[in-house]
Design a protein around this motif. Sequence first.
Motif, mmCIF file in Angstrom:
data_model
loop_
_atom_site.group_PDB
_atom_site.id
_atom_site.type_symbol
_atom_site.label_atom_id
_atom_site.label_comp_id
_atom_site.label_asym_id
_atom_site.label_seq_id
_atom_site.Cartn_x
_atom_site.Cartn_y
_atom_site.Cartn_z
ATOM 1 N N LEU A 12 32.271 -9.794 31.973
ATOM 2 C CA LEU A 12 32.542 -9.869 33.398
ATOM 3 C C LEU A 12 31.769 -8.817 34.171
ATOM 4 O O LEU A 12 31.628 -8.905 35.395
ATOM 5 N N GLU A 13 31.268 -7.802 33.470
ATOM 6 C CA GLU A 13 30.339 -6.830 34.028
ATOM 7 C C GLU A 13 29.101 -6.807 33.142
ATOM 8 O O GLU A 13 29.169 -7.153 31.970
ATOM 9 N N ILE A 14 27.982 -6.372 33.705
ATOM 10 C CA ILE A 14 26.743 -6.411 32.934
ATOM 11 C C ILE A 14 26.626 -5.222 31.991
ATOM 12 O O ILE A 14 25.853 -5.249 31.043
ATOM 13 N N ASP A 15 27.393 -4.193 32.218
ATOM 14 C CA ASP A 15 27.351 -3.019 31.342
ATOM 15 C C ASP A 15 28.770 -2.671 30.940
ATOM 16 O O ASP A 15 29.484 -1.980 31.646
ATOM 17 N N GLU A 16 29.192 -3.179 29.798
ATOM 18 C CA GLU A 16 30.541 -2.971 29.293
ATOM 19 C C GLU A 16 30.482 -2.208 27.970
ATOM 20 O O GLU A 16 29.413 -1.980 27.413
ATOM 21 N N ASP A 17 31.650 -1.868 27.465
ATOM 22 C CA ASP A 17 31.732 -1.391 26.088
ATOM 23 C C ASP A 17 31.504 -2.573 25.163
ATOM 24 O O ASP A 17 31.832 -3.707 25.515
ATOM 25 N N PRO A 18 30.925 -2.318 23.979
ATOM 26 C CA PRO A 18 30.535 -1.020 23.429
ATOM 27 C C PRO A 18 29.170 -0.566 23.920
ATOM 28 O O PRO A 18 28.374 -1.373 24.405
ATOM 29 N N GLN A 19 28.905 0.726 23.764
ATOM 30 C CA GLN A 19 27.592 1.295 24.045
ATOM 31 C C GLN A 19 26.892 1.554 22.712
ATOM 32 O O GLN A 19 27.437 2.247 21.851
ATOM 33 N N LEU A 20 25.719 0.993 22.533
ATOM 34 C CA LEU A 20 24.952 1.200 21.298
ATOM 35 C C LEU A 20 24.033 2.386 21.525
ATOM 36 O O LEU A 20 22.905 2.248 21.977
ATOM 37 N N ALA A 21 24.561 3.575 21.242
ATOM 38 C CA ALA A 21 23.885 4.831 21.574
ATOM 39 C C ALA A 21 24.040 5.815 20.415
ATOM 40 O O ALA A 21 24.916 5.655 19.564
ATOM 41 N N PRO A 22 23.195 6.870 20.370
ATOM 42 C CA PRO A 22 23.202 7.804 19.233
ATOM 43 C C PRO A 22 24.547 8.461 18.969
ATOM 44 O O PRO A 22 24.900 8.696 17.805
ATOM 45 N N ALA A 23 25.298 8.776 20.013
ATOM 46 C CA ALA A 23 26.560 9.493 19.816
ATOM 47 C C ALA A 23 27.785 8.589 19.972
ATOM 48 O O ALA A 23 28.916 9.084 19.976
ATOM 49 N N ALA A 24 27.568 7.288 20.081
ATOM 50 C CA ALA A 24 28.686 6.372 20.309
ATOM 51 C C ALA A 24 29.584 6.306 19.082
ATOM 52 O O ALA A 24 29.112 6.250 17.940
ATOM 53 N N MET A 25 30.892 6.306 19.325
ATOM 54 C CA MET A 25 31.872 6.217 18.248
ATOM 55 C C MET A 25 32.493 4.821 18.252
ATOM 56 O O MET A 25 32.779 4.260 19.298
ATOM 57 N N GLY A 26 32.700 4.279 17.075
ATOM 58 C CA GLY A 26 33.330 2.974 16.965
ATOM 59 C C GLY A 26 32.482 2.011 16.155
ATOM 60 O O GLY A 26 31.315 2.294 15.832
ATOM 61 N N LYS A 27 33.094 0.874 15.823
ATOM 62 C CA LYS A 27 32.417 -0.146 15.023
ATOM 63 C C LYS A 27 32.542 -1.510 15.690
ATOM 64 O O LYS A 27 33.508 -1.783 16.404
ATOM 65 N N LEU A 28 31.559 -2.342 15.446
ATOM 66 C CA LEU A 28 31.525 -3.670 16.041
ATOM 67 C C LEU A 28 32.576 -4.582 15.420
ATOM 68 O O LEU A 28 32.909 -4.472 14.239
ATOM 69 N N ASP A 29 33.090 -5.486 16.229
ATOM 70 C CA ASP A 29 33.961 -6.569 15.777
ATOM 71 C C ASP A 29 33.235 -7.894 15.958
ATOM 72 O O ASP A 29 32.262 -7.991 16.719
ATOM 73 N N ALA A 30 33.726 -8.917 15.304
ATOM 74 C CA ALA A 30 33.206 -10.261 15.538
ATOM 75 C C ALA A 30 33.535 -10.682 16.965
ATOM 76 O O ALA A 30 34.517 -10.220 17.561
ATOM 77 N N CYS A 31 32.709 -11.547 17.522
ATOM 78 C CA CYS A 31 32.897 -12.102 18.873
ATOM 79 C C CYS A 31 32.729 -11.061 19.969
ATOM 80 O O CYS A 31 33.324 -11.174 21.045
ATOM 81 N N VAL A 32 31.911 -10.053 19.701
ATOM 82 C CA VAL A 32 31.554 -9.071 20.722
ATOM 83 C C VAL A 32 30.119 -9.352 21.160
ATOM 84 O O VAL A 32 29.199 -9.263 20.339
ATOM 85 N N PRO A 33 29.877 -9.710 22.430
ATOM 86 C CA PRO A 33 28.511 -9.928 22.905
ATOM 87 C C PRO A 33 27.872 -8.609 23.322
ATOM 88 O O PRO A 33 28.497 -7.798 24.017
ATOM 89 N N VAL A 34 26.643 -8.395 22.892
ATOM 90 C CA VAL A 34 25.925 -7.162 23.218
ATOM 91 C C VAL A 34 24.473 -7.483 23.530
ATOM 92 O O VAL A 34 23.951 -8.532 23.145
#
Length: 368
Positions: A303-325
């Motif tokens: 719904l926004e063009i810049d949402e979580d997750p952020q694929l960045a050097p210090a980003a914390m977290g892991k991808l889930d299925a059905c996440v558009p990036v």
Amino acid sequence: MSEVYAARRARLRERAQAGGSQSALVTSPANVRYLAGPAPQDTVLLLGKREDMLVCASPLGERPAEGRPDETLRIHTLPGPGGDPAVAAADLASATGAESMAVEEHHLTVTRHRALRSVAPTLRLTDIGGAVEQLRVIKDEEEISCLRIAAEIADQALGELLESILVGRTERHLALELERRLVDHGADGPAFATSVATGPHSGRRGHRPTDRRVEEGDFLSVCLGATYRGYRCEIGRTFVIGTSPADWQIELYDLVFAAQRAARESLSPGAAYRDVDRAARQVLDSAGYSEGLAPLTGHGVGLEIDEDPQLAPAAMGKLDACVPVTVEPGVHLPGRGGVRIDDTLVVRPEADGGPELLTITTKELLAL
């Protein structure tokens, strides 16, 4: 969709109650749309102690193009102009006996927050943080379908541009034409300001189009996106103007393409955000382009063009299925230009074929 919206609101209510709040006030327009469907920009959503309602500054009227909000919700319209729906919602919550209300502090201004306290001084305000944004990260198949259509529209608009005469036209003119084509093909509008960059401007992230004209031998970088039913996608490509790219252009393009491919191939459920970024960054670092790289390799869309997750050097977290990036590495050489390649994909498990590519315009280095 009413059942979908109701289920989303139920999940948010659980989070609010876990934090000790009997009600919740949602003011971010994207979050309101996620929980209640299409509504005017100034509408807020109140998850009340007894019922949920939309509080609007003015009557909804007819909204056939954008759709209407969840029909199961009660609509409360302010009696006159100049009122604040958020303040009215706080007053309504207090009047129904709520003692506490969770709010999106990251979206409220200090002035608005003070106004809420003023109208309902006995109502304890708590912060729900980014709870709705977290719910929005994983998309259902209806949301992904909207993104898929948005991507098709963007691909169509870009494909038509490539068939036209480009030499002599300005960046600004080409950007306006792309945005017109998006609407012609059924988009609500552009997902963000279209970027067209030529020659020494090419390869810059977020370049604003100028009156520079396309010349033979230029790199031409284009980044655009379509919005469809509120959902936004993104695509970026780089081309060469003329019949034969220079050796340095071929070498740079192949490098960025390799970086983008490495990141795309690393998209899988369970992959760390920073590992996706690292996959692209290592390819560019090893070729000596560590300086001046973008702070991230990609980001979520919806719904926004810049949402979580952020694929960045210090980003914390892991991808889930059905996440558009997006996956959008690039290199810009000052004074010469550069390359950006940008796709929107949906994370899928290997058993389902791996990441689903939504933007399918060729990534071959075309000479236009």
